[in-house]
Each structure stands twice: as structure tokens, then as C-alpha cells.
Design a protein around this motif. Sequence first.
Motif, PDB file in Angstrom:
ATOM      1  N   SER A 177     -10.565  -7.003  -4.571  1.00  0.00           N
ATOM      2  CA  SER A 177     -10.170  -5.660  -4.152  1.00  0.00           C
ATOM      3  C   SER A 177      -8.858  -5.574  -3.391  1.00  0.00           C
ATOM      4  O   SER A 177      -8.051  -4.678  -3.641  1.00  0.00           O
ATOM      5  CB  SER A 177     -11.281  -5.043  -3.290  1.00  0.00           C
ATOM      6  N   THR A 178      -8.636  -6.494  -2.420  1.00  0.00           N
ATOM      7  CA  THR A 178      -7.573  -6.259  -1.455  1.00  0.00           C
ATOM      8  C   THR A 178      -7.045  -7.558  -0.869  1.00  0.00           C
ATOM      9  O   THR A 178      -7.802  -8.512  -0.683  1.00  0.00           O
ATOM     10  CB  THR A 178      -8.107  -5.405  -0.270  1.00  0.00           C
ATOM     11  N   ARG A 187       0.817  -1.223   0.000  1.00  0.00           N
ATOM     12  CA  ARG A 187       0.000   0.000   0.000  1.00  0.00           C
ATOM     13  C   ARG A 187       0.847   1.268   0.000  1.00  0.00           C
ATOM     14  O   ARG A 187       0.639   2.170  -0.781  1.00  0.00           O
ATOM     15  CB  ARG A 187      -0.942  -0.042   1.216  1.00  0.00           C
ATOM     16  N   MET A 193      -3.459  -3.437  -2.491  1.00  0.00           N
ATOM     17  CA  MET A 193      -4.707  -2.927  -3.053  1.00  0.00           C
ATOM     18  C   MET A 193      -4.725  -3.150  -4.563  1.00  0.00           C
ATOM     19  O   MET A 193      -3.707  -2.988  -5.236  1.00  0.00           O
ATOM     20  CB  MET A 193      -4.844  -1.425  -2.766  1.00  0.00           C
ATOM     21  N   GLU A 225      -0.592  -4.196   3.285  1.00  0.00           N
ATOM     22  CA  GLU A 225      -1.811  -4.407   2.508  1.00  0.00           C
ATOM     23  C   GLU A 225      -1.520  -4.244   1.019  1.00  0.00           C
ATOM     24  O   GLU A 225      -0.711  -3.406   0.616  1.00  0.00           O
ATOM     25  CB  GLU A 225      -2.856  -3.385   2.949  1.00  0.00           C
TER      26      GLU A 225
END
Length: 529
Positions: free
Chosen positions: A122-123, A60, A75, A73
Amino acid sequence: RQYGGFGSDGPKFPQPSRLRILARAFDRTGHEGYREVLEESLDAMAAGGLYDHVGGGFHRYCVDRDWVVPHFEKMLYDNAELPRAFLTGYRLTGNDRYAEVVEETLAFLDRELTHPEGGFFSTLDAQSSDPDTGERVEGAFYVWTPDEVRDVLEDETTADLFCDRYDITASGNFEGRNQPNQGRSIPGLAEEYELAKADVRARLETARDALFDAREDRPRPNRDEKVLAGWNGLAIATCAEAALVLGEDEYAEMAVDALEFVRDRLWDPEERRLSRRYKDDDVAIDGYLEDYAFLARGALTCYEATGEVDHLEFALALARVIEAEFWDAEAGTVYFTPESGEDLVTRPQELTDQSTPSAAGVAVETLLALESFASDAEYGEIAATVLATHADRLEANPLQHATLCLGADRLESGALEVTVVADEMPEDWREAFATRFDPDRLFARRPPTEDGLDDWLDELGVADAPPIWAGREVRDGEPTLYVCRGRTCSPPTHDVDDALEWVDGNAAVDIEGGTDDSTADGDDLESPF
């Protein structure tokens, strides 16, 4: 400039739209400083902990200015927009490392963020279970100690090379363990270990494969399996552009599979409206401007990459809704929420770029691109009005409005239209354009026969060929190429080198005062930004 990217302190968030600004500014002015800052930023992100050196893809953001330790994370939008920036860098510089980053990132997308039927999730969460304690902690899936590396790699020299190359130390850079960063160069390692550079590369590649396999046995981060129309649009556009630039059909297939997934599940063909979210057969939320604009750009790029007219038809359908639902002629702008949606005291606009590009900016760019395919629409006028409405904002702070500035540059310079009259684009044509940086290049593919073109016009629901196809016919029964900028076109040709010679003689902006001196004062140059 010491560490690359924007901002002198942490955290450091990637800002892909600003990287596109740097590339465009270099193209327009010839000022080497713009190109150098672009390369420094790309190099820093590709070498640091923002990038997953074992499995590909980007985290991220980084918590420090050195790009060492990320927030772990992953994304979808970062892994769509950052590869797009690296494609720009590859086209501008020819640096193979940038293409490699794109390939590894798209492999990550395909492997870990793709629905079995085609759309993109999405993630991936930052946290996963620690194999030793069972507690959910950040980064557990990604970080290593030297002992863990040596346990996986049987050869001691290969283990030492990997630890030296990726800065895996006993003290660690993240809570006593290590997020891999490229710390040492391959030539330096080759000299120290008295090995050939090719041997070092081969050993490191073997090590990465083995560590990837070992990492797959760790508890995995949770995955958010929402499929969002807008974020999918970003990834679709990047996959399709990668197919054009890198010549890999699999990327076009990824793009088309995702586009068809979203179209089948989130587009209502009777109401001509787009929903925003799909998960487990549940469809929810009326689409916002970013959903329509990002997906329209993705559909248009799929048409460029494949020559399939139904993708162009879908892009035009989405553009018509942008005009009907988000364009306000009286205010001279495009709003983020649809006119028929929730009744708000003030309808918001999204004019600035963050980790994702400005929805208004992408709408402007896409409407300008689609104008040549829609004779009966006023997309160019809409885009010009939006830019005029917000001109003071753009002039006051261009970097915050990067995508709108790119749209303004496209309006001023005109797109480079490349009309390909053929059943299939010849590979040498694709490769010739892929190795160049023509920022507003638009491939307009059309069938070589009049019957084939009539079928396309029927599918688009128009009687007459749009300007970008009209009069641009096949010659001598061979694939024929036309290149145009503004109202000026090259003669038809079968030779891509002739077409590119015409392009070079009809640049979007004549470079005046451009210099190879990287210390030149940028204030003396006529940068459009």
C-alpha cells in the motif's frame, strides 16, 4: 497555468481524473487549450519534487504551488493513477518523456511495492531514520546536499552537472537539504559546460545510477504491507495498459501476477464475494464498491493485454456482484457499501473524484465496457440510469465528478470496439493503436477457430457468442481485424491501416469549430464537459 496542475496555492494534490478530462475534451473538440493545460500539468509534475528523480515514482503531494517540496509518502494509488495519466499524455502527444516517467514509476512499483508472490503493497512512509542522528524525520531517505552528491560522484564535472540539473544548492529547498527538481535544461547545460548534449545525458544517467546505489545504503522508510483489492485494481489496470501502449510484456506479467494474487487470496469463488484487505495471511473486511469496480477494470484490461479469457471471466463475475450488491434500481444509483453488509441508516455513495477515481464512475465505465460481453445482462441500462440520476450534479460541477463525466461521454459516443481474431495480436496492430489517442478503445480478442471460441464460451458459462465476437470470424486463415462504433462496423481486414482509416472516418464526435488557435474562446466550443 503558470505552475501547472489545479489550485493556485499549496498544497497541490495530483488529480489524475481531471487530466483525463482534459485529454478527452481535446479529443472531442480540437481546442488546443485543453491539450496545453494537460501538457503543462504533466510537465510540472514530472519535473518537480513530486517525482522521485533518483528512484522513480511519485510522492503524495507537494506543499507549494511550484511543485518543489513534497510530502514524501509514496502511495500505491498515486503510483497507479498518475502513470495512467502519463500514458494518456504519451498517446495524445507522443512525448517520450511521458513514457519514460511511466517506465520509471512501474520499475519503482516492481522494486519497492511488490509482494514476493505478486500483489502490490500500500504505502512507503514519509519518514525514515536520519543517518547522522538516528531520529525519524521526513524526507531523510530522498534529500541531498551538494557535498553528499560530490562524495558519491568521483567526477567533479558530473557532480556539478547533476547539481545544476536538479537544483541541488548549499541553501537547500527542504530544511537545509534538497529534494531534486529539474531546474536546468540539457541543451542549456551542454552550452554552458561546452559538452555535447548526448554527453550531458550520459553523465546525468551515470550520476543517477550512482546516487541510487548510494541511497540504497540509507535507512529505508517503513512499508505498509497491506494488499488492498481496490488499490491493486488501479495498479493492475495501469500495468496492463502500459503493456498495450509501450509493448513491454513485463508490464503484463506484473498485472497478471497481481491479479492472480488478489484473486487467490481475496476472492471467495464459492460465495462469489471479494474481501478488501490481505496482510500476513489475514483476510479482512467485506469489499466495497471501489474494490469490485477497480479490480473489475484491472481484470478487463488484463484480458485486453493478454487475450486470456479467464481474466474476462473474473471481470464479469465482479460485475455481477456490483449489480447484485451495490446497484439499487429503485434509487437509480450504485452505493459504496454492499446491500448485505452492515445495516446503515444511510448507505453512502462515492460520486466524486479525489486522489482515487470515483467508485461509482469506474463502475459505470466498466459496466459499459463489459456490456458487449454479457448479452444477458443490463449493464448499459444500469450505467445509463446512474448517470441520469446524477445528471444535475455532473452538469453543476463536472470536474468534481470527472470519472462519471467520462462515463457519460462513453455512453453518448459509444466504445471503439477493436475485435482481434487471432491467437496472438500482431505487433504492428498493437503499435498502430498505441500511437493513437482513442480514449474508449476496447480490445476484444477472440480465438480464430470455432472450437477455440466454444471453449471460451464454456469458460464464461454462456451458450452463444456475445455481440462483440458473434459473426466476427477469421478470414483467409489470417489474423483478422474488425473495428466497430455503436452499431456500425468496418469490413473485416488484415491491414491495420485500413482499420484505422475507417476509425478516422467514424469519429466518436465530429469536431465542429475546432481550432489550432490556443487563444480561442472555449465557451464557443461544444465541449461535452
